[in-house]
Design a protein around this motif. Structure first.
Motif, PDB file in Angstrom:
ATOM      1  N   ASP A  78      -4.321 -18.600 -35.641  1.00  0.00           N
ATOM      2  CA  ASP A  78      -3.441 -17.488 -35.261  1.00  0.00           C
ATOM      3  C   ASP A  78      -2.194 -18.000 -34.561  1.00  0.00           C
ATOM      4  O   ASP A  78      -1.086 -17.470 -34.760  1.00  0.00           O
ATOM      5  CB  ASP A  78      -4.189 -16.522 -34.349  1.00  0.00           C
ATOM      6  CG  ASP A  78      -5.307 -15.797 -35.080  1.00  0.00           C
ATOM      7  OD1 ASP A  78      -5.301 -15.800 -36.330  1.00  0.00           O
ATOM      8  OD2 ASP A  78      -6.182 -15.228 -34.399  1.00  0.00           O
TER       9      ASP A  78
ATOM     10  N   CYS B 227       2.191 -10.394 -44.946  1.00  0.00           N
ATOM     11  CA  CYS B 227       1.546  -9.799 -43.770  1.00  0.00           C
ATOM     12  C   CYS B 227       0.337  -8.958 -44.174  1.00  0.00           C
ATOM     13  O   CYS B 227      -0.712  -9.001 -43.513  1.00  0.00           O
ATOM     14  CB  CYS B 227       2.543  -8.947 -42.996  1.00  0.00           C
ATOM     15  SG  CYS B 227       3.811  -9.898 -42.124  1.00  0.00           S
TER      16      CYS B 227
ATOM     17  N   LEU C 176       9.064 -11.376 -38.240  1.00  0.00           N
ATOM     18  CA  LEU C 176       9.426 -10.366 -37.241  1.00  0.00           C
ATOM     19  C   LEU C 176      10.906 -10.442 -36.896  1.00  0.00           C
ATOM     20  O   LEU C 176      11.596  -9.419 -36.829  1.00  0.00           O
ATOM     21  CB  LEU C 176       8.574 -10.549 -35.983  1.00  0.00           C
ATOM     22  CG  LEU C 176       8.833  -9.556 -34.849  1.00  0.00           C
ATOM     23  CD1 LEU C 176       8.422  -8.137 -35.260  1.00  0.00           C
ATOM     24  CD2 LEU C 176       8.080  -9.972 -33.581  1.00  0.00           C
TER      25      LEU C 176
ATOM     26  N   TRP D  84       1.602 -17.389 -35.829  1.00  0.00           N
ATOM     27  CA  TRP D  84       2.572 -16.686 -34.995  1.00  0.00           C
ATOM     28  C   TRP D  84       3.807 -17.535 -34.728  1.00  0.00           C
ATOM     29  O   TRP D  84       4.936 -17.051 -34.782  1.00  0.00           O
ATOM     30  CB  TRP D  84       1.924 -16.263 -33.675  1.00  0.00           C
ATOM     31  CG  TRP D  84       2.909 -15.688 -32.713  1.00  0.00           C
ATOM     32  CD1 TRP D  84       3.265 -16.182 -31.494  1.00  0.00           C
ATOM     33  CD2 TRP D  84       3.701 -14.503 -32.881  1.00  0.00           C
ATOM     34  NE1 TRP D  84       4.218 -15.403 -30.900  1.00  0.00           N
ATOM     35  CE2 TRP D  84       4.504 -14.357 -31.743  1.00  0.00           C
ATOM     36  CE3 TRP D  84       3.801 -13.556 -33.908  1.00  0.00           C
ATOM     37  CZ2 TRP D  84       5.391 -13.308 -31.589  1.00  0.00           C
ATOM     38  CZ3 TRP D  84       4.695 -12.510 -33.757  1.00  0.00           C
ATOM     39  CH2 TRP D  84       5.470 -12.388 -32.608  1.00  0.00           C
TER      40      TRP D  84
ATOM     41  N   ALA E 102      -1.844  -8.710 -35.206  1.00  0.00           N
ATOM     42  CA  ALA E 102      -0.496  -9.289 -35.274  1.00  0.00           C
ATOM     43  C   ALA E 102       0.111  -9.167 -36.671  1.00  0.00           C
ATOM     44  O   ALA E 102       1.241  -8.690 -36.809  1.00  0.00           O
ATOM     45  CB  ALA E 102      -0.513 -10.739 -34.801  1.00  0.00           C
TER      46      ALA E 102
ATOM     47  N   ALA F 290       2.735 -10.398 -29.944  1.00  0.00           N
ATOM     48  CA  ALA F 290       3.588  -9.805 -30.989  1.00  0.00           C
ATOM     49  C   ALA F 290       4.192  -8.491 -30.517  1.00  0.00           C
ATOM     50  O   ALA F 290       5.370  -8.206 -30.770  1.00  0.00           O
ATOM     51  CB  ALA F 290       2.783  -9.593 -32.267  1.00  0.00           C
TER      52      ALA F 290
ATOM     53  N   THR G 101       3.554 -16.779 -27.199  1.00  0.00           N
ATOM     54  CA  THR G 101       4.606 -15.812 -26.913  1.00  0.00           C
ATOM     55  C   THR G 101       5.945 -16.495 -26.767  1.00  0.00           C
ATOM     56  O   THR G 101       6.013 -17.665 -26.418  1.00  0.00           O
ATOM     57  CB  THR G 101       4.276 -15.022 -25.628  1.00  0.00           C
ATOM     58  OG1 THR G 101       5.247 -14.012 -25.437  1.00  0.00           O
ATOM     59  CG2 THR G 101       4.247 -15.901 -24.407  1.00  0.00           C
TER      60      THR G 101
ATOM     61  N   ALA H 202       6.907  -9.265 -27.986  1.00  0.00           N
ATOM     62  CA  ALA H 202       8.132  -9.715 -28.644  1.00  0.00           C
ATOM     63  C   ALA H 202       8.931  -8.534 -29.173  1.00  0.00           C
ATOM     64  O   ALA H 202      10.162  -8.479 -29.034  1.00  0.00           O
ATOM     65  CB  ALA H 202       7.782 -10.673 -29.782  1.00  0.00           C
TER      66      ALA H 202
ATOM     67  N   VAL I 228       3.504  -6.941 -37.469  1.00  0.00           N
ATOM     68  CA  VAL I 228       4.688  -7.539 -38.098  1.00  0.00           C
ATOM     69  C   VAL I 228       4.951  -6.868 -39.443  1.00  0.00           C
ATOM     70  O   VAL I 228       6.106  -6.574 -39.793  1.00  0.00           O
ATOM     71  CB  VAL I 228       4.509  -9.058 -38.261  1.00  0.00           C
ATOM     72  CG1 VAL I 228       5.700  -9.650 -39.013  1.00  0.00           C
ATOM     73  CG2 VAL I 228       4.371  -9.731 -36.895  1.00  0.00           C
TER      74      VAL I 228
ATOM     75  N   GLY J 186       4.831 -15.767 -38.910  1.00  0.00           N
ATOM     76  CA  GLY J 186       4.761 -14.475 -38.237  1.00  0.00           C
ATOM     77  C   GLY J 186       6.004 -14.176 -37.429  1.00  0.00           C
ATOM     78  O   GLY J 186       6.606 -13.100 -37.538  1.00  0.00           O
ATOM     79  N   ARG J 187       6.429 -15.139 -36.634  1.00  0.00           N
ATOM     80  CA  ARG J 187       7.625 -14.943 -35.818  1.00  0.00           C
ATOM     81  C   ARG J 187       8.875 -14.815 -36.671  1.00  0.00           C
ATOM     82  O   ARG J 187       9.735 -13.971 -36.412  1.00  0.00           O
ATOM     83  CB  ARG J 187       7.775 -16.104 -34.831  1.00  0.00           C
ATOM     84  CG  ARG J 187       8.948 -15.950 -33.875  1.00  0.00           C
ATOM     85  CD  ARG J 187       9.133 -17.187 -33.020  1.00  0.00           C
ATOM     86  NE  ARG J 187       7.960 -17.463 -32.219  1.00  0.00           N
ATOM     87  CZ  ARG J 187       7.872 -18.503 -31.381  1.00  0.00           C
ATOM     88  NH1 ARG J 187       8.880 -19.349 -31.281  1.00  0.00           N
ATOM     89  NH2 ARG J 187       6.788 -18.693 -30.668  1.00  0.00           N
TER      90      ARG J 187
ATOM     91  N   HIS K 162      -0.256  -7.890 -26.012  1.00  0.00           N
ATOM     92  CA  HIS K 162      -0.332  -8.795 -27.157  1.00  0.00           C
ATOM     93  C   HIS K 162       1.037  -9.448 -27.371  1.00  0.00           C
ATOM     94  O   HIS K 162       2.071  -8.786 -27.288  1.00  0.00           O
ATOM     95  CB  HIS K 162      -0.742  -8.017 -28.411  1.00  0.00           C
ATOM     96  CG  HIS K 162      -1.152  -8.903 -29.539  1.00  0.00           C
ATOM     97  ND1 HIS K 162      -0.236  -9.616 -30.292  1.00  0.00           N
ATOM     98  CD2 HIS K 162      -2.383  -9.226 -30.022  1.00  0.00           C
ATOM     99  CE1 HIS K 162      -0.886 -10.312 -31.209  1.00  0.00           C
ATOM    100  NE2 HIS K 162      -2.182 -10.097 -31.064  1.00  0.00           N
TER     101      HIS K 162
END
Length: 230
Positions: free
Chosen positions: A150, A129, A162, A154, A101, A63, A224, A66, A105, A158-159, A61
């Motif tokens: 999604d 989250c 994280l 991300w 994900a 996430a 990704t 990463a 996170v 999301g990124r 996945h």
């Protein structure tokens, strides 16, 4: 790309380093052009999966990949060697659950809040989250609109959530211990989530199993981000 703070000198953790399996490259930080130069955790996972040499294998996945890349690049040598057996599990760790994900996170954000309990930013990210994870609970792929939603999450919040949480964790005095435990738990959770269920033969659930056991891969490259080539 996440800017990792300088790693302070500290004694190696009390773990028994595990060397790479036969045929695998030597463990190394950052990405590599060829296995002869070494490999990070995700590149080794790609080799074990039988795919091309990359730090973003299709079987992991985005996430989780990463997280694994940052842990690989941030911990000391002894911890990195001890984590090396995880490459085999990372090669096949891609839950189809859309809530995976944001849950992952959120777990990283919660771990960072242990270091900075008064951080309003981390608290806000954690709530976001959790809300997204609860909203997507029990939803599988959602078709093209769901995959696009999604992807946008991300590549955006999301990124960012994280990255910020990992910066906090990497600055902790016991960063190696925290990061190693976080990655082990994340891999175990991903493997559990990705494992197909075994319903009673002949039941309605059994007839629908085949449609849910293969995770979506179409947007893998877009969802990704990779660390810099060494």
């Amino acid at each position: 790309m996440i800017a990792i703070p300088p790693h302070p000198p500290h004694p190696p953790p009390r773990q028994s380093p595990a060397g790479p399996a036969d045929g695998l490259p030597v463990p190394g930080r950052f990405a590599h052009l060829h296995p002869d130069d070494g490999a990070c955790l995700m590149e080794s996972a790609a080799l074990l999966a039988g795919g091309r040499f990359t730090d973003s294998p299709a079987g992991t996945h985005p996430a989780l990949a990463a997280l694994a890349r940052v842990v690989n690049d941030s911990v000391g040598d002894a911890t990195l060697h001890a984590l090396w057996p995880l490459a085999a599990d990372l090669a096949d760790a891609r839950p189809a659950d859309r809530a995976y994900a944001p849950r992952l996170v959120g777990t990283v954000v919660d771990a960072a809040r242990v270091s900075r309990p008064a951080s309003r930013r981390l608290a806000r990210h954690g709530r976001a989250c959790r809300r997204r994870g609860e909203r997507l609970a029990h939803v599988r792929t959602g078709g093209l609109p769901g995959r696009v939603a999604d992807l946008l999450w991300w590549r955006g919040p999301g990124r960012r959530h994280l990255e910020h949480a990992l910066r906090v964790l990497c600055a902790a005095p016991d960063a190696d211990r925290r990061l190693a435990r976080l990655l082990r738990e994340a891999v175990a959770a991903a493997r559990d989530d990705a494992a197909p269920s075994h319903p009673e033969p002949g039941g309605a659930e059994a007839r629908g199993t085949a449609a849910h056991t293969s995770p979506p891969r179409a947007l893998k490259d877009d969802m990704t981000y990779s660390h810099a080539k060494s």
